[in-house]
Write a protein that holds these residues in place. Structure first.
Motif, PDB file in Angstrom:
ATOM      1  N   VAL A   1      14.212  85.999  16.336  1.00 27.35           N
ATOM      2  CA  VAL A   1      14.843  87.309  16.486  1.00 27.35           C
ATOM      3  C   VAL A   1      14.294  87.909  17.777  1.00 27.35           C
ATOM      4  CG1 VAL A   1      15.089  89.621  15.520  1.00 27.35           C
ATOM      5  CG2 VAL A   1      15.029  87.640  13.999  1.00 27.35           C
ATOM      6  N   LYS A   2      15.178  88.306  18.675  1.00 29.52           N
ATOM      7  CA  LYS A   2      14.774  88.944  19.924  1.00 29.52           C
ATOM      8  C   LYS A   2      15.008  90.443  19.814  1.00 29.52           C
ATOM      9  CE  LYS A   2      15.623  85.158  23.100  1.00 29.52           C
ATOM     10  NZ  LYS A   2      16.348  84.771  24.327  1.00 29.52           N
ATOM     11  N   LEU A   3      14.125  91.202  20.432  1.00 28.47           N
ATOM     12  CA  LEU A   3      14.249  92.655  20.419  1.00 28.47           C
ATOM     13  C   LEU A   3      14.286  93.184  21.835  1.00 28.47           C
ATOM     14  CD1 LEU A   3      11.949  91.915  18.014  1.00 28.47           C
ATOM     15  CD2 LEU A   3      12.442  94.277  17.586  1.00 28.47           C
ATOM     16  N   SER A   4      15.085  94.188  22.028  1.00 30.29           N
ATOM     17  CA  SER A   4      15.140  94.912  23.284  1.00 30.29           C
ATOM     18  C   SER A   4      14.946  96.379  22.945  1.00 30.29           C
ATOM     19  CB  SER A   4      16.496  94.679  23.962  1.00 30.29           C
ATOM     20  OG  SER A   4      16.561  95.402  25.164  1.00 30.29           O
ATOM     21  N   LEU A   5      13.932  96.981  23.515  1.00 27.73           N
ATOM     22  CA  LEU A   5      13.585  98.368  23.196  1.00 27.73           C
ATOM     23  C   LEU A   5      13.748  99.247  24.425  1.00 27.73           C
ATOM     24  CD1 LEU A   5      10.263  97.546  21.315  1.00 27.73           C
ATOM     25  CD2 LEU A   5      12.496  97.978  20.286  1.00 27.73           C
ATOM     26  N   ARG A   6      14.302 100.412  24.218  1.00 27.81           N
ATOM     27  CA  ARG A   6      14.451 101.404  25.278  1.00 27.81           C
ATOM     28  C   ARG A   6      13.964 102.744  24.754  1.00 27.81           C
ATOM     29  NH1 ARG A   6      14.955  97.244  27.125  1.00 27.81           N
ATOM     30  NH2 ARG A   6      16.536  96.376  28.481  1.00 27.81           N
ATOM     31  N   SER A   7      13.366 103.551  25.625  1.00 27.61           N
ATOM     32  CA  SER A   7      12.904 104.871  25.218  1.00 27.61           C
ATOM     33  C   SER A   7      13.109 105.855  26.363  1.00 27.61           C
ATOM     34  CB  SER A   7      11.427 104.820  24.810  1.00 27.61           C
ATOM     35  OG  SER A   7      10.599 104.563  25.925  1.00 27.61           O
ATOM     36  N   LYS A   8      12.880 107.109  26.053  1.00 27.54           N
ATOM     37  CA  LYS A   8      12.949 108.181  27.038  1.00 27.54           C
ATOM     38  C   LYS A   8      11.615 108.903  27.033  1.00 27.54           C
ATOM     39  CE  LYS A   8      16.864 110.543  27.186  1.00 27.54           C
ATOM     40  NZ  LYS A   8      17.969 111.401  26.717  1.00 27.54           N
TER      41      LYS A   8
ATOM     42  N   GLY B   1      10.617  94.414  25.583  1.00 28.68           N
ATOM     43  CA  GLY B   1      11.229  93.489  24.644  1.00 28.68           C
ATOM     44  C   GLY B   1      10.186  92.603  24.006  1.00 28.68           C
ATOM     45  N   GLY B   2      10.613  91.870  23.021  1.00 31.49           N
ATOM     46  CA  GLY B   2       9.736  90.950  22.328  1.00 31.49           C
ATOM     47  C   GLY B   2      10.554  90.012  21.478  1.00 31.49           C
ATOM     48  N   ALA B   3       9.870  89.172  20.726  1.00 31.06           N
ATOM     49  CA  ALA B   3      10.550  88.205  19.875  1.00 31.06           C
ATOM     50  C   ALA B   3       9.674  87.897  18.677  1.00 31.06           C
ATOM     51  CB  ALA B   3      10.846  86.936  20.656  1.00 31.06           C
ATOM     52  N   SER B   4      10.302  87.365  17.647  1.00 36.39           N
ATOM     53  CA  SER B   4       9.581  87.001  16.435  1.00 36.39           C
ATOM     54  C   SER B   4      10.258  85.801  15.790  1.00 36.39           C
ATOM     55  CB  SER B   4       9.570  88.176  15.458  1.00 36.39           C
ATOM     56  OG  SER B   4       8.927  87.800  14.266  1.00 36.39           O
ATOM     57  N   LYS B   5       9.462  84.954  15.183  1.00 42.04           N
ATOM     58  CA  LYS B   5       9.999  83.816  14.438  1.00 42.04           C
ATOM     59  C   LYS B   5      10.169  84.163  12.959  1.00 42.04           C
ATOM     60  CE  LYS B   5       8.604  80.242  17.557  1.00 42.04           C
ATOM     61  NZ  LYS B   5       9.446  79.089  17.711  1.00 42.04           N
ATOM     62  N   LYS B   6       9.921  85.420  12.620  1.00 41.19           N
ATOM     63  CA  LYS B   6      10.128  85.876  11.249  1.00 41.19           C
ATOM     64  C   LYS B   6      11.621  86.058  10.992  1.00 41.19           C
ATOM     65  CE  LYS B   6       5.785  88.469  10.911  1.00 41.19           C
ATOM     66  NZ  LYS B   6       5.213  89.803  10.670  1.00 41.19           N
ATOM     67  N   SER B   7      11.956  86.259   9.726  1.00 39.71           N
ATOM     68  CA  SER B   7      13.361  86.521   9.381  1.00 39.71           C
ATOM     69  C   SER B   7      13.759  87.906   9.891  1.00 39.71           C
ATOM     70  CB  SER B   7      13.550  86.469   7.869  1.00 39.71           C
ATOM     71  OG  SER B   7      12.944  87.598   7.251  1.00 39.71           O
ATOM     72  N   LEU B   8      15.051  88.129   9.992  1.00 36.83           N
ATOM     73  CA  LEU B   8      15.535  89.431  10.436  1.00 36.83           C
ATOM     74  C   LEU B   8      15.025  90.539   9.521  1.00 36.83           C
ATOM     75  CD1 LEU B   8      17.228  91.182  12.305  1.00 36.83           C
ATOM     76  CD2 LEU B   8      19.218  90.633  10.902  1.00 36.83           C
ATOM     77  N   ARG B   9      15.025  90.317   8.223  1.00 35.80           N
ATOM     78  CA  ARG B   9      14.531  91.318   7.274  1.00 35.80           C
ATOM     79  C   ARG B   9      13.063  91.648   7.553  1.00 35.80           C
ATOM     80  NH1 ARG B   9      16.612  95.149   5.401  1.00 35.80           N
ATOM     81  NH2 ARG B   9      14.831  96.164   6.268  1.00 35.80           N
ATOM     82  N   GLU B  10      12.237  90.631   7.810  1.00 37.88           N
ATOM     83  CA  GLU B  10      10.818  90.860   8.095  1.00 37.88           C
ATOM     84  C   GLU B  10      10.637  91.603   9.412  1.00 37.88           C
ATOM     85  OE1 GLU B  10       8.332  87.217   6.211  1.00 37.88           O
ATOM     86  OE2 GLU B  10       9.903  86.646   7.645  1.00 37.88           O
ATOM     87  N   VAL B  11      11.441  91.285  10.399  1.00 40.04           N
ATOM     88  CA  VAL B  11      11.369  91.977  11.691  1.00 40.04           C
ATOM     89  C   VAL B  11      11.742  93.446  11.523  1.00 40.04           C
ATOM     90  CG1 VAL B  11      12.375  92.130  14.006  1.00 40.04           C
ATOM     91  CG2 VAL B  11      11.716  89.906  13.073  1.00 40.04           C
ATOM     92  N   LEU B  12      12.790  93.710  10.750  1.00 38.11           N
ATOM     93  CA  LEU B  12      13.176  95.100  10.498  1.00 38.11           C
ATOM     94  C   LEU B  12      12.082  95.847   9.747  1.00 38.11           C
ATOM     95  CD1 LEU B  12      16.939  94.617   9.600  1.00 38.11           C
ATOM     96  CD2 LEU B  12      15.989  95.619  11.685  1.00 38.11           C
ATOM     97  N   ASP B  13      11.427  95.178   8.807  1.00 42.77           N
ATOM     98  CA  ASP B  13      10.305  95.793   8.085  1.00 42.77           C
ATOM     99  C   ASP B  13       9.155  96.099   9.049  1.00 42.77           C
ATOM    100  OD1 ASP B  13      11.705  95.669   5.693  1.00 42.77           O
ATOM    101  OD2 ASP B  13      10.668  93.861   4.985  1.00 42.77           O
ATOM    102  N   ASP B  14       8.854  95.154   9.948  1.00 43.33           N
ATOM    103  CA  ASP B  14       7.798  95.376  10.944  1.00 43.33           C
ATOM    104  C   ASP B  14       8.150  96.535  11.866  1.00 43.33           C
ATOM    105  OD1 ASP B  14       6.365  93.251   9.917  1.00 43.33           O
ATOM    106  OD2 ASP B  14       6.872  91.858  11.539  1.00 43.33           O
ATOM    107  N   LEU B  15       9.410  96.612  12.267  1.00 41.14           N
ATOM    108  CA  LEU B  15       9.851  97.708  13.138  1.00 41.14           C
ATOM    109  C   LEU B  15       9.724  99.049  12.428  1.00 41.14           C
ATOM    110  CD1 LEU B  15      11.021  98.631  15.820  1.00 41.14           C
ATOM    111  CD2 LEU B  15      13.296  98.163  14.905  1.00 41.14           C
ATOM    112  N   GLU B  16      10.090  99.080  11.156  1.00 43.47           N
ATOM    113  CA  GLU B  16       9.958 100.316  10.383  1.00 43.47           C
ATOM    114  C   GLU B  16       8.492 100.743  10.293  1.00 43.47           C
ATOM    115  OE1 GLU B  16      11.105 102.159   6.000  1.00 43.47           O
ATOM    116  OE2 GLU B  16      11.728 100.124   6.506  1.00 43.47           O
TER     117      GLU B  16
END
Length: 65
Positions: free
Chosen positions: A5-12, A35-50
Motif C-alpha cells: 500500500v502506497k501513501l501520498s500525504l499533503r498538508s498545509k 509519502g510512504g509505503a507498507s506491506k500491511k493490508s489496506l485495513r491495517e494501514v488505515l488503522d495505523d493512519l487513524e
C-alpha cells in the motif's frame, strides 16, 4: 502492486506530514508533501493512519483554529 500500500500525504501550514510518513510508513519527504509505503493490508494501514492522526491531533487542531 498487490503486496504493498502506497501513501501520498499533503498538508498545509506547519503540519509535518513528512514526520508522520517517516514514523509510521517508512517514508519521508517535505513538510507539506510526503509519502510512504507498507506491506500491511489496506485495513491495517488505515488503522495505523487513524492512530497517527490521533497522535497528531493537537497539531491538526492548532492548524484549524
Amino acid at each position: 502492486r498487490d503486496d504493498m500500500v502506497k501513501l501520498s500525504l499533503r498538508s498545509k501550514g506547519n503540519f509535518p506530514c513528512n514526520e508522520l510518513a517517516t514514523k509510521y510508513f517508512g517514508g519521508g519527504g517535505h513538510l507539506n508533501a510526503a509519502g510512504g509505503a507498507s506491506k500491511k493490508s489496506l485495513r491495517e494501514v488505515l488503522d495505523d493512519l487513524e492512530l497517527a492522526l490521533k497522535e497528531y491531533q493537537p497539531l491538526l487542531l492548532a492548524e484549524v483554529l
